[in-house]
Design a protein around this motif. Structure first.
Motif, PDB file in Angstrom:
ATOM      1  N   GLN A  22       0.594  -1.018  -0.168  1.00 19.87           N
ATOM      2  CA  GLN A  22       0.005   0.057   0.010  1.00 19.87           C
ATOM      3  C   GLN A  22       0.915   1.313   0.032  1.00 19.87           C
ATOM      4  O   GLN A  22       0.414   2.221  -0.462  1.00 19.87           O
ATOM      5  N   GLU A  25       1.461   1.964  -3.545  1.00 22.59           N
ATOM      6  CA  GLU A  25       0.171   2.131  -4.447  1.00 22.59           C
ATOM      7  C   GLU A  25      -0.549   3.406  -4.076  1.00 22.59           C
ATOM      8  O   GLU A  25      -0.878   4.146  -4.975  1.00 22.59           O
ATOM      9  N   HIS A  26      -0.359   3.944  -2.750  1.00 19.54           N
ATOM     10  CA  HIS A  26      -0.968   5.129  -2.269  1.00 19.54           C
ATOM     11  C   HIS A  26      -0.217   6.033  -1.665  1.00 19.54           C
ATOM     12  O   HIS A  26      -0.729   6.963  -0.978  1.00 19.54           O
TER      13      HIS A  26
END
Length: 76
Positions: A22, A25-26
Motif C-alpha cells: 500500500q 500504491e497509495h
C-alpha cells in the motif's frame, strides 16, 4: 519441509506484506497502512464473531435464554 501449497502465512506476515504494498500504491506511510489493515482485521473478526454468536443462538434459543449478541454492530 512445507510445500508452497501447504504454506499459510501468519497474520503479521500478511499485515507486513499488505502494508508495504500500500505504501507503493497509495503513498501512505507503513504505520498508516498498518492502522488501516488493523481496522479491517478488527471489523472482519467482529463479523465472524457476530455470525458465530447468531448461529449458536439460532441453534438452541428454544432451550436456553440468550442475551443480545454483543458482537452485533448497530446501524449508523
Amino acid at each position: 519441509m512445507t510445500t508452497q501449497s501447504e504454506y499459510t502465512p501468519t497474520t503479521d506476515q500478511v499485515r507486513s506484506f499488505w502494508s508495504t504494498m500500500q505504501t507503493h500504491e497509495h503513498d501512505w506511510s507503513i504505520p498508516a497502512a498498518q492502522a488501516i489493515f488493523d481496522r479491517w482485521l478488527a471489523e472482519h473478526d467482529r463479523q465472524v464473531a457476530e455470525a458465530a454468536w447468531t448461529e449458536g443462538q439460532d441453534s438452541c434459543s428454544d432451550q436456553y435464554p440468550w442475551e443480545d449478541n454483543p458482537y452485533r454492530k448497530e446501524p449508523e
